[in-house]
Design a protein around this motif. Structure first.
Motif, PDB file in Angstrom:
ATOM      1  N   LYS A  15     -23.750   3.656   7.268  1.00  0.00           N
ATOM      2  CA  LYS A  15     -22.899   4.754   6.803  1.00  0.00           C
ATOM      3  C   LYS A  15     -23.730   5.911   6.262  1.00  0.00           C
ATOM      4  N   PHE A  16     -24.782   5.582   5.518  1.00  0.00           N
ATOM      5  CA  PHE A  16     -25.627   6.642   4.959  1.00  0.00           C
ATOM      6  C   PHE A  16     -26.286   7.448   6.070  1.00  0.00           C
ATOM      7  N   VAL A  17     -26.840   6.772   7.068  1.00  0.00           N
ATOM      8  CA  VAL A  17     -27.504   7.454   8.181  1.00  0.00           C
ATOM      9  C   VAL A  17     -26.504   8.284   8.973  1.00  0.00           C
ATOM     10  N   LEU A  18     -25.319   7.737   9.213  1.00  0.00           N
ATOM     11  CA  LEU A  18     -24.287   8.467   9.953  1.00  0.00           C
ATOM     12  C   LEU A  18     -23.858   9.728   9.208  1.00  0.00           C
ATOM     13  N   ASP A  19     -23.608   9.592   7.913  1.00  0.00           N
ATOM     14  CA  ASP A  19     -23.167  10.750   7.116  1.00  0.00           C
ATOM     15  C   ASP A  19     -24.271  11.792   6.985  1.00  0.00           C
ATOM     16  N   LYS A  20     -25.491  11.336   6.870  1.00  0.00           N
ATOM     17  CA  LYS A  20     -26.617  12.241   6.605  1.00  0.00           C
ATOM     18  C   LYS A  20     -27.130  12.932   7.860  1.00  0.00           C
ATOM     19  N   LEU A  56     -34.245   4.374   0.642  1.00  0.00           N
ATOM     20  CA  LEU A  56     -33.777   5.285   1.689  1.00  0.00           C
ATOM     21  C   LEU A  56     -32.970   6.436   1.100  1.00  0.00           C
ATOM     22  N   THR A  57     -32.173   6.148   0.100  1.00  0.00           N
ATOM     23  CA  THR A  57     -31.261   7.146  -0.456  1.00  0.00           C
ATOM     24  C   THR A  57     -31.853   7.953  -1.606  1.00  0.00           C
ATOM     25  N   THR A  58     -33.014   7.543  -2.086  1.00  0.00           N
ATOM     26  CA  THR A  58     -33.596   8.245  -3.241  1.00  0.00           C
ATOM     27  C   THR A  58     -34.972   8.830  -2.962  1.00  0.00           C
ATOM     28  N   ASN A  59     -35.601   8.412  -1.870  1.00  0.00           N
ATOM     29  CA  ASN A  59     -36.964   8.850  -1.572  1.00  0.00           C
ATOM     30  C   ASN A  59     -36.970   9.601  -0.235  1.00  0.00           C
ATOM     31  N   GLU A  60     -37.212  10.894  -0.287  1.00  0.00           N
ATOM     32  CA  GLU A  60     -37.157  11.725   0.914  1.00  0.00           C
ATOM     33  C   GLU A  60     -38.196  11.299   1.953  1.00  0.00           C
ATOM     34  N   LYS A  61     -39.362  10.852   1.491  1.00  0.00           N
ATOM     35  CA  LYS A  61     -40.420  10.430   2.407  1.00  0.00           C
ATOM     36  C   LYS A  61     -39.982   9.174   3.177  1.00  0.00           C
ATOM     37  N   VAL A  62     -39.369   8.219   2.475  1.00  0.00           N
ATOM     38  CA  VAL A  62     -38.875   7.005   3.125  1.00  0.00           C
ATOM     39  C   VAL A  62     -37.786   7.357   4.128  1.00  0.00           C
ATOM     40  N   LEU A 199     -28.984  18.302  12.677  1.00  0.00           N
ATOM     41  CA  LEU A 199     -27.844  18.895  13.386  1.00  0.00           C
ATOM     42  C   LEU A 199     -26.546  18.880  12.585  1.00  0.00           C
ATOM     43  N   VAL A 200     -26.432  18.007  11.596  1.00  0.00           N
ATOM     44  CA  VAL A 200     -25.217  18.013  10.779  1.00  0.00           C
ATOM     45  C   VAL A 200     -25.405  18.814   9.489  1.00  0.00           C
ATOM     46  N   TYR A 222     -26.114   9.857  20.852  1.00  0.00           N
ATOM     47  CA  TYR A 222     -26.514   8.970  19.762  1.00  0.00           C
ATOM     48  C   TYR A 222     -25.697   9.199  18.497  1.00  0.00           C
ATOM     49  N   PHE A 223     -24.722  10.098  18.555  1.00  0.00           N
ATOM     50  CA  PHE A 223     -23.937  10.470  17.385  1.00  0.00           C
ATOM     51  C   PHE A 223     -22.587   9.754  17.352  1.00  0.00           C
ATOM     52  N   GLY A 224     -22.004   9.686  16.151  1.00  0.00           N
ATOM     53  CA  GLY A 224     -20.642   9.211  16.018  1.00  0.00           C
ATOM     54  C   GLY A 224     -19.673  10.269  16.517  1.00  0.00           C
ATOM     55  N   ASP A 225     -18.473   9.859  16.897  1.00  0.00           N
ATOM     56  CA  ASP A 225     -17.498  10.787  17.484  1.00  0.00           C
ATOM     57  C   ASP A 225     -17.155  11.946  16.554  1.00  0.00           C
ATOM     58  N   GLU A 226     -16.923  11.644  15.289  1.00  0.00           N
ATOM     59  CA  GLU A 226     -16.542  12.698  14.345  1.00  0.00           C
ATOM     60  C   GLU A 226     -17.653  13.724  14.191  1.00  0.00           C
ATOM     61  N   GLN A 227     -18.897  13.228  14.064  1.00  0.00           N
ATOM     62  CA  GLN A 227     -20.040  14.128  13.900  1.00  0.00           C
ATOM     63  C   GLN A 227     -20.291  14.922  15.179  1.00  0.00           C
ATOM     64  N   ARG A 228     -20.102  14.275  16.312  1.00  0.00           N
ATOM     65  CA  ARG A 228     -20.283  14.954  17.599  1.00  0.00           C
ATOM     66  C   ARG A 228     -19.309  16.117  17.737  1.00  0.00           C
ATOM     67  N   LYS A 229     -18.063  15.880  17.348  1.00  0.00           N
ATOM     68  CA  LYS A 229     -17.049  16.924  17.445  1.00  0.00           C
ATOM     69  C   LYS A 229     -17.378  18.103  16.530  1.00  0.00           C
ATOM     70  N   LYS A 230     -17.845  17.821  15.325  1.00  0.00           N
ATOM     71  CA  LYS A 230     -18.183  18.892  14.391  1.00  0.00           C
ATOM     72  C   LYS A 230     -19.337  19.738  14.918  1.00  0.00           C
ATOM     73  N   VAL A 231     -20.327  19.077  15.505  1.00  0.00           N
ATOM     74  CA  VAL A 231     -21.474  19.799  16.058  1.00  0.00           C
ATOM     75  C   VAL A 231     -21.035  20.687  17.213  1.00  0.00           C
ATOM     76  N   ILE A 232     -20.237  20.141  18.115  1.00  0.00           N
ATOM     77  CA  ILE A 232     -19.743  20.916  19.264  1.00  0.00           C
ATOM     78  C   ILE A 232     -18.956  22.138  18.794  1.00  0.00           C
ATOM     79  N   ASP A 233     -18.094  21.948  17.805  1.00  0.00           N
ATOM     80  CA  ASP A 233     -17.297  23.064  17.284  1.00  0.00           C
ATOM     81  C   ASP A 233     -18.170  24.157  16.682  1.00  0.00           C
ATOM     82  N   ARG A 234     -19.188  23.773  15.936  1.00  0.00           N
ATOM     83  CA  ARG A 234     -20.077  24.762  15.319  1.00  0.00           C
ATOM     84  C   ARG A 234     -20.911  25.478  16.378  1.00  0.00           C
TER      85      ARG A 234
END
Length: 279
Positions: A15-20, A56-62, A199-200, A222-234
């Motif tokens: 979920k974190f990777v998908l949202d981010k 993963l969620t607190t260290n930008e390098k990781v 891209l998001v 490689y994207f989720g449907d919701e994220q893919r749609k948002k990218v296409i719209d933008r």
């Protein structure tokens, strides 16, 4: 109980990777990730998956190292040649003519998800071959993989990357290095600006606004449907009137957006933004 905790941790990572980033971790990706993380756990570098999730969620390098690990950089010069041929011989001249009638002589292109830069330099070669000298060219090429961008910046490639480049283009646009690699010449490299971009992260899309062409080929698969749609719209929003979006051969905007007009040339579908003037 441990299996349940691991499953929950995996879901949180997904979920974190998908949202981010928009990237959907399928079963194959998850297995690849687990192999790597289990190895680190066995080596004592990680306590467990919860520990990794925290890092993963607190260290930008990781986070960045993990994204570099996940991304697929299978690319090469002149990939999907027939689509590029239609771009060079049909679509590009039409757009240039349209812009000339409006008193414009600038072409702006965004290569989204450019990986190691093969596609961006391919497009630069095409423009050098097919455009007249009075046309100004801007090519922005972006990716989330920092290691891939480093390779792109050097412009130096292995034989496998240039295996489909016509020998005439190899002679004109590449120099062979001492160790037998192929370096893109400066006249092609200077048209391309490489940028780190997620891209998001829609706040950065202004960089690519007023693009005439957007190449986003074999990226959104490689994207989720919701994220893919948002990218296409933008992408639609930032395209110029009469501008084109190029997707991979197996991709379509069909169920993601009804804003684009569709055009077929041979076996490829091309998506463009219609103008009020009827273009």
């Amino acid at each position: 109980m441990k299996q349940d905790i691991d499953a929950a941790s995996i879901d949180r990572i997904k979920k974190f990777v998908l949202d981010k980033t928009g990237i959907l971790l399928n079963e194959q990706k998850i297995n690849m990730v687990l192999q790597k993380l289990n190895r680190q756990i066995n080596e004592g570098k990680l306590k467990d998956l919860n520990h990794f999730y925290y890092n993963l969620t607190t260290n930008e390098k990781v986070f960045q190292e993990f994204i570099n690990f996940l991304t697929v950089n299978e690319t090469y010069f002149f990939r999907e040649f027939e689509q590029l041929k239609a771009f060079a011989e049909v679509i590009l001249p039409e757009v240039v003519e349209f812009k000339r009638k409006r008193g414009e002589n600038r072409i702006k292109i965004w290569v989204a998800g450019c990986a190691t830069g093969d596609e961006a330099y391919t497009i630069s070669i095409i423009l050098n071959e097919f455009l007249e000298e009075d046309i100004n060219v801007e090519i922005f090429a972006s990716d989330i993989d920092t290691e891939a961008l480093k390779i792109a910046e050097t412009g130096i490639y292995e034989l496998r990357n240039v295996r489909f480049v016509h020998h005439q283009y190899l002679n004109v646009y590449f120099d062979i290095t001492k160790d037998g690699k192929f370096k893109v010449r400066d006249e092609i490299r200077r048209n391309v600006k490489f940028i780190y971009h997620n891209l998001v992260d829609f706040s950065k899309y202004f960089i690519f606004s007023k693009s005439d062409f957007i190449f986003c080929r074999n990226v959104l698969i490689y994207f989720g449907d919701e994220q893919r749609k948002k990218v296409i719209d933008r992408m639609y929003e930032i395209l110029n009137c009469g501008g084109y979006l190029f997707l991979g051969h197996s991709e379509s905007v069909g169920r993601l957006s009804d804003k684009f007009c569709v055009r077929r040339i041979n076996d490829y579908f091309f998506y463009y933004k219609e103008c009020d003037c009827g273009w």
